[in-house]
Design a protein around this motif. Structure first.
Motif, short mmCIF file in Angstrom:
data_model
loop_
_atom_site.label_atom_id
_atom_site.label_comp_id
_atom_site.label_asym_id
_atom_site.label_seq_id
_atom_site.Cartn_x
_atom_site.Cartn_y
_atom_site.Cartn_z
N SER A 263 34.95 -21.52 57.76
CA SER A 263 36.22 -20.87 57.59
C SER A 263 37.03 -21.82 56.81
CB SER A 263 36.87 -21.00 59.15
OG SER A 263 38.10 -20.71 59.10
N LYS A 265 41.27 -23.41 55.78
CA LYS A 265 42.38 -23.78 56.12
C LYS A 265 43.22 -23.38 54.93
CE LYS A 265 44.04 -27.84 56.05
NZ LYS A 265 44.27 -29.37 56.53
N TYR A 316 33.82 -23.45 61.11
CA TYR A 316 34.39 -22.19 62.16
C TYR A 316 34.05 -22.73 63.57
CZ TYR A 316 35.47 -17.91 64.43
OH TYR A 316 35.94 -16.90 65.23
N THR A 321 42.43 -19.84 66.51
CA THR A 321 43.05 -20.53 65.34
C THR A 321 42.74 -20.35 64.03
OG1 THR A 321 42.17 -22.77 65.72
CG2 THR A 321 43.96 -22.24 66.95
N GLN A 322 41.31 -19.97 63.89
CA GLN A 322 40.59 -20.02 62.69
C GLN A 322 39.89 -18.43 62.58
OE1 GLN A 322 37.74 -23.16 63.68
NE2 GLN A 322 38.46 -24.04 61.83
#
Length: 381
Positions: A263, A265, A316, A321-322
């Motif tokens: 993932s 951010k 991940y 939230t991801q």
């Protein structure tokens, strides 16, 4: 309803439009509160057009795909050029013949250029791991520089794996380019949607036969009877077509196991000035983030001030939230995905399409082509 499409990214939107134009009544369910998938873009509070899920640049050699998308957008003539920040030195990426003189100086650089061209030919794209196998000391020196300063630390930041552990389909995307072309892509058709990506989806899904519902989890509407091999929609048997573009393991509550992903951010920052003067700068050896994108240089937007985005790769772990961006490809993980593919295979009207559903990497053009092909297949059936 003749067809149910799960997901409103390119996979779902193209399929929905194609089936709708064939006369099918199509419903599109999207879990997020917007259409466009990871290509969703919008104007931020400063009036800058930003890509909310990281930068997306269109490029293709497939005329059919270019012509199809051109039905829904005009194009800003943009050729993507990426530079790397290597201990403060700015160099073109992919590493190419222009980069040689910057790194090795003009005299040595010219000798190395000749050797590269003699061995691989002008215009070749040579994966770095292949370059490292060369018996030439000069070529090996180039390979080691690229490996250590562009490839190794960047790859480990991105994947938390050594380059040798990363699937070859990934490492092949990091070549040394035997060319003076600084463009990141050499495809025939390149550009950015003139008004952004979101308007493409708005136009594509604007059809009398298409109904779109956002903020809907398909798990609340769709169910399967594995004994009778029947699909149910809102508790009623559904005999139409289902095209699923989401995370197939999560849809079935990871009953066969959880498919691993990487993932990202994102950190957005705004400045009252230009920030870096490039669309994308990769930080290949320093910093915790992998790259910084300055959007106005991608879109050609003329605006005071500038919004950037920093990308931090991460594991991940949390679907709430991801976002799962990149499948971690390996024989083991492909075998796990195959269990899910086998699970739905008996349902003849159920199709998997897209990065998450198929557990594979797609560029925009690749998924558009796959959606066009699948739509034809469904129409023929």
């Amino acid at each position: 309803m003749d067809a149910l499409i799960i997901g409103a990214g390119f996979a779902g939107a193209v399929t929905a439009r194609q089936l709708a134009e064939k006369g099918c009544k199509v419903t599109v369910l999207e879990k997020r509160n917007h259409i466009g998938g990871n290509c969703y873009d919008e104007y931020d509070e400063y009036g800058v057009l930003v890509h909310r899920y990281g930068p997306h640049i269109f490029h293709t050699n497939i005329k059919e795909v270019y012509d199809y998308l051109s039905r829904f957008t005009e194009w800003y003539n943009y050729s993507h050029e990426v530079v790397g920040n290597v201990y403060g030195k700015i160099i073109p990426i992919p590493f190419n013949l222009n980069t040689l003189n910057i790194v090795f100086g003009e005299e040595k650089g010219e000798k190395l250029k000749k050797e590269l061209v003699d061995v691989y030919g002008m215009g070749a794209r040579v994966p770095i791991l292949e370059l490292r196998k060369s018996k030439s000391e000069g070529i090996k020196e180039i390979a080691e520089y690229v490996y250590e300063n562009i490839f190794l630390k960047y790859t480990m930041k991105q994947w938390e794996q050594s380059p040798e552990e990363v699937d070859q389909s990934v490492t092949a995307r990091v070549p040394v380019l035997i060319s003076y072309d600084n463009r990141y892509f050499q495809d025939k058709y390149q550009g950015m949607p003139l008004d952004g990506y979101t308007p493409i989806f708005e136009k594509m899904l604007s059809h009398e036969n298409i109904t779109v519902e956002t903020s809907v989890d398909a798990k609340e509407r769709l169910s399967f009877d594995f004994d009778t091999k029947k699909v149910y929609y809102n508790g009623v048997e559904f005999n139409g077509t289902v095209v699923f573009t989401g995370a197939i393991d999560e849809f079935f509550d990871c009953k066969c196991g959880k498919l691993p992903y990487r993932s990202l951010k994102f950190e957005f920052e705004h400045y009252d000035r230009d920030y870096q003067g490039h669309g994308v700068v990769n930080y290949t050896v320093t910093e915790d983030y992998t790259r910084i994108t300055e959007f106005k240089y991608l879109t050609g937007q003329k605006i005071q001030g500038s919004t950037i985005i920093k990308e931090y790769p991460q594991k991940y772990t949390d679907s709430k939230t991801q976002v799962p961006y990149y499948a971690i490809l390996s024989d083991e993980n492909r075998a796990l995905h195959q269990k899910y593919a086998d699970l739905v295979a008996p349902f003849g009207n159920f199709y998997l399409l897209g990065r998450l559903a198929e557990y594979k990497y797609y560029n925009i053009d690749g998924i558009v082509k796959a959606a066009l092909d699948l739509s034809r297949r469904i129409a023929e059936d």
